[in-house]
Design a protein around this motif. Structure first.
Motif, mmCIF file in Angstrom:
data_model
loop_
_atom_site.group_PDB
_atom_site.id
_atom_site.type_symbol
_atom_site.label_atom_id
_atom_site.label_comp_id
_atom_site.label_asym_id
_atom_site.label_seq_id
_atom_site.Cartn_x
_atom_site.Cartn_y
_atom_site.Cartn_z
ATOM 1 N N ARG A 64 -2.452 -7.767 -2.078
ATOM 2 C CA ARG A 64 -1.075 -7.300 -2.157
ATOM 3 C C ARG A 64 -0.739 -6.220 -1.132
ATOM 4 N NH1 ARG A 64 0.783 -8.323 -7.211
ATOM 5 N NH2 ARG A 64 -0.497 -10.169 -7.106
ATOM 6 N N LEU A 65 -1.549 -5.150 -1.083
ATOM 7 C CA LEU A 65 -1.220 -3.993 -0.241
ATOM 8 C C LEU A 65 -1.232 -4.300 1.261
ATOM 9 C CD1 LEU A 65 -0.361 -1.077 -0.668
ATOM 10 C CD2 LEU A 65 -2.770 -0.397 -0.503
ATOM 11 N N PRO A 66 -2.254 -5.007 1.786
ATOM 12 C CA PRO A 66 -2.216 -5.322 3.232
ATOM 13 C C PRO A 66 -0.987 -6.131 3.623
ATOM 14 C CG PRO A 66 -4.375 -5.816 2.306
ATOM 15 C CD PRO A 66 -3.484 -5.490 1.149
ATOM 16 N N ARG A 67 -0.610 -7.096 2.801
ATOM 17 C CA ARG A 67 0.564 -7.928 3.113
ATOM 18 C C ARG A 67 1.835 -7.088 3.145
ATOM 19 N NH1 ARG A 67 1.778 -13.752 1.809
ATOM 20 N NH2 ARG A 67 4.028 -13.975 2.128
ATOM 21 N N ALA A 120 -13.022 -15.893 15.655
ATOM 22 C CA ALA A 120 -11.919 -15.459 14.792
ATOM 23 C C ALA A 120 -11.656 -13.957 14.891
ATOM 24 C CB ALA A 120 -12.219 -15.837 13.342
ATOM 25 N N GLY A 121 -12.716 -13.149 14.984
ATOM 26 C CA GLY A 121 -12.557 -11.697 15.065
ATOM 27 C C GLY A 121 -11.780 -11.255 16.285
ATOM 28 N N LYS A 122 -12.085 -11.880 17.439
ATOM 29 C CA LYS A 122 -11.392 -11.530 18.679
ATOM 30 C C LYS A 122 -9.959 -12.061 18.682
ATOM 31 C CE LYS A 122 -15.596 -11.416 21.507
ATOM 32 N NZ LYS A 122 -16.322 -12.054 22.625
ATOM 33 N N ILE A 202 -7.317 -6.064 8.988
ATOM 34 C CA ILE A 202 -7.576 -6.181 10.427
ATOM 35 C C ILE A 202 -6.285 -6.436 11.202
ATOM 36 C CG2 ILE A 202 -8.092 -8.658 10.386
ATOM 37 C CD1 ILE A 202 -10.290 -8.088 12.457
ATOM 38 N N PHE A 203 -5.322 -7.123 10.581
ATOM 39 C CA PHE A 203 -4.047 -7.400 11.245
ATOM 40 C C PHE A 203 -3.190 -6.133 11.341
ATOM 41 C CE2 PHE A 203 -5.437 -11.498 9.600
ATOM 42 C CZ PHE A 203 -5.298 -12.296 10.717
ATOM 43 N N ILE A 204 -3.363 -5.234 10.378
ATOM 44 C CA ILE A 204 -2.679 -3.938 10.455
ATOM 45 C C ILE A 204 -3.189 -3.167 11.668
ATOM 46 C CG2 ILE A 204 -2.319 -1.724 9.285
ATOM 47 C CD1 ILE A 204 -2.583 -3.266 6.633
ATOM 48 N N VAL A 263 1.922 -11.331 13.803
ATOM 49 C CA VAL A 263 1.361 -11.236 12.451
ATOM 50 C C VAL A 263 2.299 -11.779 11.374
ATOM 51 C CG1 VAL A 263 -0.104 -9.264 12.982
ATOM 52 C CG2 VAL A 263 2.202 -8.857 12.132
ATOM 53 N N ALA A 264 3.585 -11.905 11.703
ATOM 54 C CA ALA A 264 4.562 -12.284 10.678
ATOM 55 C C ALA A 264 5.223 -13.632 10.948
ATOM 56 C CB ALA A 264 5.637 -11.208 10.557
#
Length: 338
Positions: A64-67, A120-122, A202-204, A263-264
């Motif tokens: 919930r919080l990261p989104r 995926a990480g990069k 990680i997206f934040i 990201v969105a």
């Protein structure tokens, strides 16, 4: 008398910013408790303090919080991008989603995602850069087609050229989607609809540096944006290098939009509506309206995502679709007004 007026304006801006902050916190609180995995409101504070069950902590801190944070950051970026574009083009219809910048970023991300083999990480940190390159190339082309020697940048031509580029790039996206496997098509399709797909911490970390640099830069340039909204003769007489300032601010607007899009997904109309709401609340001066626009954009996108992910089961409706349902009629109204 002037000091009294300035004091009133400062108080009005402060009250508006405080009100929007409280509205965001209220919507955030409501959003934290809603979703497929229930989390009762009386368990939020204990869970924040580390006294929740494993399930409660997982739902709150991993889902919930990261989104919610990513949605807010993307809304901030889109609103500020739209405000800058409207200021430098002197066109109330300018928005990164409407004039093709989001589409340019989308095509670049789709090509990168579909055809470039990478870990995926990069991928997470590279997507904003790829989106920026695609958006910047599109913005440069739109600027060239909307610019006329002797007349400068023509605001209405910019919107029309941007809409044309957006449609053309949508066609390119359809060709790309039709030539790849179904798994990747599903992701790209939801991304195009404005689904908040970057839902991990990680997206934040990937979007935050862009905002930390560009938000202070835009606020610092607020007076320049005001001057660019005047006629070119007046702006030049005040000693402003129009082309230099426009290009710098255009790059900043494109970078903000591409960071949000990375990201969105492709979300339109937030960058159109938020600046208009801000100017209606605190007036046209960008020193006052830009901070209000940023908070308004964050709240609008958070509200759209909260409604979208709870209105239909199991996957909900993408935030971009909800934003479009609200924003499209407003765009038509502005178009008829202009």
């Amino acid at each position: 008398m002037l000091e009294i007026q300035n004091s009133r304006k400062v108080r009005k801006v402060s009250r508006t910013l405080t009100g929007l902050t409280l509205l965001i916190l209220f919507t955030l609180l409501v959003s934290l408790g809603l979703g497929a995995s229930s989390l009762s409101y009386n368990r939020l504070i204990p869970t924040f303090l580390g006294e929740g069950t494993f399930k409660e902590e997982f739902v709150l801190f991993s889902i919930r919080l990261p989104r919610i944070i990513i949605t807010l950051l993307a809304g901030f970026a889109l609103a500020l991008s739209g405000a800058i574009l409207q200021g430098i083009t002197r066109n109330d219809l300018a928005d990164p989603g409407i004039i093709g910048i989001n589409s340019g970023a989308g095509v670049a991300v789709a090509i990168f995602f579909l055809f470039v083999p990478i870990e995926a990480g990069k991928l997470t940190y590279l997507i904003p850069v790829v989106a920026f390159i695609g958006a910047m190339m599109t913005a440069a082309m739109i600027y060239l087609f909307a610019y006329r020697r002797g007349a400068g940048l023509i605001p209405m031509r910019l919107v029309l050229v941007g809409v044309g580029f957006s449609m053309a790039l949508s066609g390119v996206m359809i060709v790309l989607i039709s030539s790849t496997d179904q798994k990747k098509v599903s992701f790209i399709s939801r991304w195009l609809a404005g689904n908040i797909w970057g839902t991990d911490w990680i997206f934040i970390y990937s979007i935050l540096p862009w905002l930390v640099i560009l938000i202070p830069f835009a606020l610092y340039k607020a007076r320049r944006i005001d001057l660019l909204g005047l006629s070119e003769e007046v702006t030049i007489s005040l000693g402003v290098s129009i082309n230099k300032e426009r290009i710098l601010l255009l790059v900043a607007a494109v970078a903000l939009a591409s960071a949000a899009v990375s990201v969105a997904g492709s979300i339109a109309f937030i960058g159109l509506m938020a600046p208009h709401i801000a100017r209606a609340l605190v007036g046209p001066r960008n020193a006052s309206s830009l901070p209000v626009s940023i908070l308004t954009g964050g709240w609008l996108l958070l509200l759209a995502d909260t409604i979208g992910r709870n209105i239909a089961d199991p996957d909900g409706i993408p935030a971009g679709v909800i934003a479009a349902l609200i924003g499209a009629p407003y765009f038509v109204y502005l178009l008829l007004k202009k």
